[in-house]
Design an enzyme around this catalytic site. Sequence first.
Site, PDB file in Angstrom:
ATOM      1  N   ASP A  19       0.865  -1.160   0.000  1.00 52.59           N
ATOM      2  CA  ASP A  19       0.000   0.000   0.000  1.00 52.59           C
ATOM      3  C   ASP A  19       0.912   1.223   0.000  1.00 52.59           C
ATOM      4  O   ASP A  19       2.063   1.138   0.407  1.00 52.59           O
ATOM      5  CB  ASP A  19      -0.858  -0.053   1.274  1.00 52.59           C
ATOM      6  CG  ASP A  19      -1.810   1.110   1.334  1.00 52.59           C
ATOM      7  OD1 ASP A  19      -2.267   1.523   0.263  1.00 52.59           O
ATOM      8  OD2 ASP A  19      -2.075   1.591   2.448  1.00 52.59           O
ATOM      9  N   LYS A  70      -6.763  30.464  -1.885  1.00 58.02           N
ATOM     10  CA  LYS A  70      -5.868  29.408  -2.357  1.00 58.02           C
ATOM     11  C   LYS A  70      -6.722  28.348  -3.026  1.00 58.02           C
ATOM     12  O   LYS A  70      -7.916  28.215  -2.732  1.00 58.02           O
ATOM     13  CB  LYS A  70      -5.077  28.815  -1.206  1.00 58.02           C
ATOM     14  CG  LYS A  70      -5.830  27.886  -0.280  1.00 58.02           C
ATOM     15  CD  LYS A  70      -4.823  27.115   0.554  1.00 58.02           C
ATOM     16  CE  LYS A  70      -5.488  25.985   1.322  1.00 58.02           C
ATOM     17  NZ  LYS A  70      -6.275  26.372   2.454  1.00 58.02           N
TER      18      LYS A  70
END
Lengths: 946, 319
Positions: A365, A463
């Site tokens: 993973d 942002k």
Amino acid sequence: MDTIIETTRGTVKVIRFNKPQKKNAIDGDMYLRVTKILNTAASDDEVSMVVLTGTGDFYSSGNDYSVSRPEGAWLQILGDFIKAFITFPKLLIAIVNGPAIGIAATTLALCDMVFASENAYFYTPFSKLQITAEGGSTLTFPRLIGQRKAAEMLLFNHKMTAKEGLESGFINRVYKPEELQSKAWEKIQEILKSFNKMIPMSTKCIRDGVWNSDLPVSSLVKGDIVHIKAGDVIPADIRIIESKGVVLCCGDLTALGRVAGLAARLQPEPSPLAREIRRFMRYMSIWALSLGVIIATASIILGYPFIQTTIFVIGMIVANIPEGLQPTITASLTLTAQRMVKKNCLVKNLEAIEALGAVTTICSDKTGTLTKNKMCVRHIWIWDRKYSVADPDFESTLQVNQALKAIKICGALCSTAVILPNGDIQGDASETAILNFLCAYDDPVTASVHLNKRLSRYVVVIKGAPECILSRCTAVVMENGNVNITNEVKKAADNATEDLANTGERVLAFADLILDPKEFPMSFDFDTEEINFPLEGLRLIGIIGLKDPPRDEVRQAIERVRAAGIRVMMVTGDHPATARAVAIEVGIATTAACHVITGNDLRNMTSDLLYLTLEKHHEIVFARTSPTQKLQIVEACQRQGSVVAVTGDGVNDAPALRRADIGISMGITGSQVSKQTADIILMDDNFATIVLGIEEGRKIFDNLKKSVCYILISNVPEVLPVFMFILFSIPLPLDLGTDMWPAVSLSYEKAEADVMERPPRHGDPLVSARMLRLVYGHLGLIEFAAGMYAYFTVMAEHGFYPADLFGIRERWDNEAVNDVRDSLGQEWTYAERKELERACQATYFIAVVITQMMNGVICKTRFNSIRDVGMKNHVLNIGLLFELVLAYGLCYLPGINNFFCTYPLRLQWLFLAIPFSALLLAFGEFRKYCIRKKLFGGWYNEMTFY
Amino acid sequence: MQRNVKLEEFEIETKPSRSSERGKVRNFIYDGNTGAFLGRTPESWGKIIIFYIVFYASLVALFAICMVTFHQQFINPRVPRLQLDRGLIGTSPGLGFRPLPPDVRSTLIWYKGTSYESYKYWEDQLKEFLSVYKMKGQTAGAGQNIFNCDFRNPPPPGKVCDVDIRGWEPCIEENHFSFHKSSPCIFLKLNRIYGWRPEFFNDTQHLPQEMPVELQMQIKNITEYNRDYANMVWVSCQGETPADKENVGVVRYLPYPGFPGYFYPYQNAEGYLSPLVAVHLVRPKTGIVINIECRAWAKNIKYDRREKLGVVHFEVMIE
């Protein structure tokens, strides 16, 4: 310099005496500071314990009166200090890194636990200083260490060493100075963990229209309306509407619950070792049974009675049982598991550790396993350069840059994350990362100054995704001033964005706009829902690239794993570009053109196609995969014949972990479900431990091979005499199994030189034709020859010369015949014959034991020379010695030798097997030499390298 | 199911070919491509055979060297290396009887008194057993070693004493060993132990208590005739139970109730014959099993009935 350093580690407050130039003597300021910290911590819910320690090689040398203060003030200060200790309601732990003198020693008695280094001592020279024993020590010391010892310390200035302290109960543990901090913190973590379990998590929710402010999360049910804030843990599937959520389902019915259920239902394949053992046992049974059939046929043809035949057959089958195998396997697995635990690798399923050695594919993973699972600002693009945060001169080059300042303000303001009082940051991963970054490079206090400025003039800070932000910008901040955005600037910004995105970074652009105070006065009511302020014509400040950085040790670990011939694949739920970038960074992919398969591709693949893809491409990255797809990938690999290890920490990895031959979970970041399903848990989340596990696993298998080889060798001299007995009618030579210990102790052997350089064993069985050839064709026969030589010699010494033994059996074993004539005309009664037979059998047995000991030495290595390896395995050495002593015991102890039908042998009969032992050693070494040098065209490698 | 066309190419490329099981077996027995027979090419078979020949040759050679060295150093073809107490044969020879029954586990001498067919087996057994005693003159090398021993003249080294068959009369072949008269002769022999010297019960005044009275009487009779005759390993046979004792009747020992001492020690001289005692059951009861126990008497013959030391047991049944 700060004389008291106060830091926070999670919920642990750490107080460090930091005045090494004065051996951490405590002055008035320090007293006050510590008292204050303790009193604050006492009522702070975020603090669960306080740890005291010191800088340098002293814990504290006691009072420092150099800073003068009025007499009364001192008493007050000291009194408060001691009182803070006494009344502190939480856990108080001292890590005593060196000597503790005076008040430092007396406060130790007030701590709940004390861990000390070996060089620490405790010294309370109050009577020497002609003051009364302070800090309640007259009360606490006798309680802790007893009246006598306390008197010795408080009245006679006894200096108590750490060892003595441990013995008398003054402290909890003593560690080596260099290990003190790590070991002590290990203990503290343990305590914390048990704390965490004790603290029930609760949430605020509305149930049946009633407001519950403190409902334990475990009692949430469907229909509850939960108030959520960042950092909450809610074990239910909820549908979020603004900051409230409706519980839809909980327990097994949640998405995670279903995944966990899938994991629970899956049955893992039997481990490679179990498969090997089963195969070995099957072959062994077939072999023993066919031998039995041969023996039965032969003995019936030769006219033995049925009962005798049955005894032969049973004897033969029993002789072939490798009785030492099971203890050997158990011992080696358990030993290794214990060793692995010391290296922070918890082996839940013993066989998994061996399977790790056989592993051919690791499906890893990404998040939390290969990476830190913590967003970090990696790059900053400010007109028109990209700066890497990791650069050592990053700070200096940008110190005066206007744009950086702007980015800091923007980053700090345009964020919903909050800094908690203890310094932790709670919030969205990216925002946390940005705040972390700001904290590291600037004092967060400056942010508040700018906040004040904002009052006089509103600034819009924004942002977001660069393409959205860029389209709204008209200017860009340069090093010294703003410049209008041209196509060139746009292009440069686009390039930078693309550049960063390609390396798998999450890209955010920052922009701001200073609003005209006339248009937007102080009283202006901003509305972010229906935007009533301009979001056009912004000023572009810069672009930030965020990334979840790979763990430091991963790259090297993967390199080693790959060198060991193991394929490493990444299976992640993440975005393909990110996955690819990380794969390249950690070395899973060596070229940028590595094969990336997304969950969508996978969905369209037939299982055959997946099989072929796995075969065609060596480096594969699976991205955007679901838990079931992870499972599918693992199964496809297993269908290829691979032994698959899966590493993962999340609940979504659980099914794959379960299905894999070895499921590896992370101890710190790993979820409960993943830990439960895993076979191995890496307690420190260190991927590099896997390499160690592989090495250990391979070693186990190697050593098992050695043990099996050793055990099988001793079968030969157990089986062949029966043949001799039946076919040539000589009296029966005999062997007893005393070789159990050495067989087991071979599992203590160190790994061989080539263990991590060779490809994983694939179709390399525990017992190969080569081993059988070596055992039955070579070593076993030498051993048998030694036994027979000893047997014949003893017979000959008594007058039965070998030639006359053949065919003698019928008269020999006949109780009625009282005068069997030997080669010299002597006549032997039945009792005399049987005694001679026992002596011969005992000699045979001793000869076999002695050669078997040599075999133990030979089996120590498969590849290396004994000369290089040496006899360093003391368990084996003792085992061999034990085998010899046991064999002699069986022969010489009166009563026991009668029971086992052995015989106290003459001294010289003990040495009969020596030439054969020498031959064994010579042959073994010669064989291994040829194997190492691949002499005779690799003949020995092909024939006998098991 | 929708397929990804781009990836389809593989399927044609590398579809794994699965050969059938039978084909595999056939290929294993003989592979036409490589000429391999049972999984190995002839060359490989040649190599492996040569390898094993060399390996086993060296193993056999070592074995042989060890054996030969050992034989030459320690083994004398005429003298056992470990004698008497040093070896396991010990110093107490066992007693044996002839004829032996056909079933090796039985010790019953059973026949019908009148039927030749019935006692023929026993007669043949004894004939065979005694043939060496009869043939001694003819056997090569044995004849010239014969020395005419008596108690005063023990044989010099290398010579052997003669066993006089005539002394067993009527227990001789010509007389069917007296089997046909329902008074069979059983021959007793003492096991040979190299170098064993009996310690005789030669003091007629102090014979052991447990020695049967008949034997004591006989010893006294014999020694009265000639003092030297005391140097004998005495033999006595008795019924085991009082009933057996009654059923046995008179027992005669031929030629003497013992083995003459000059036959000892046995030193594996060419042509040596063990002395025998013919036990003649003069008139045993017929139709009943008689348990007989014979014991050899010398100070250094251990006696233990359970362990069958110094004693031999057999049954006689004449119908």
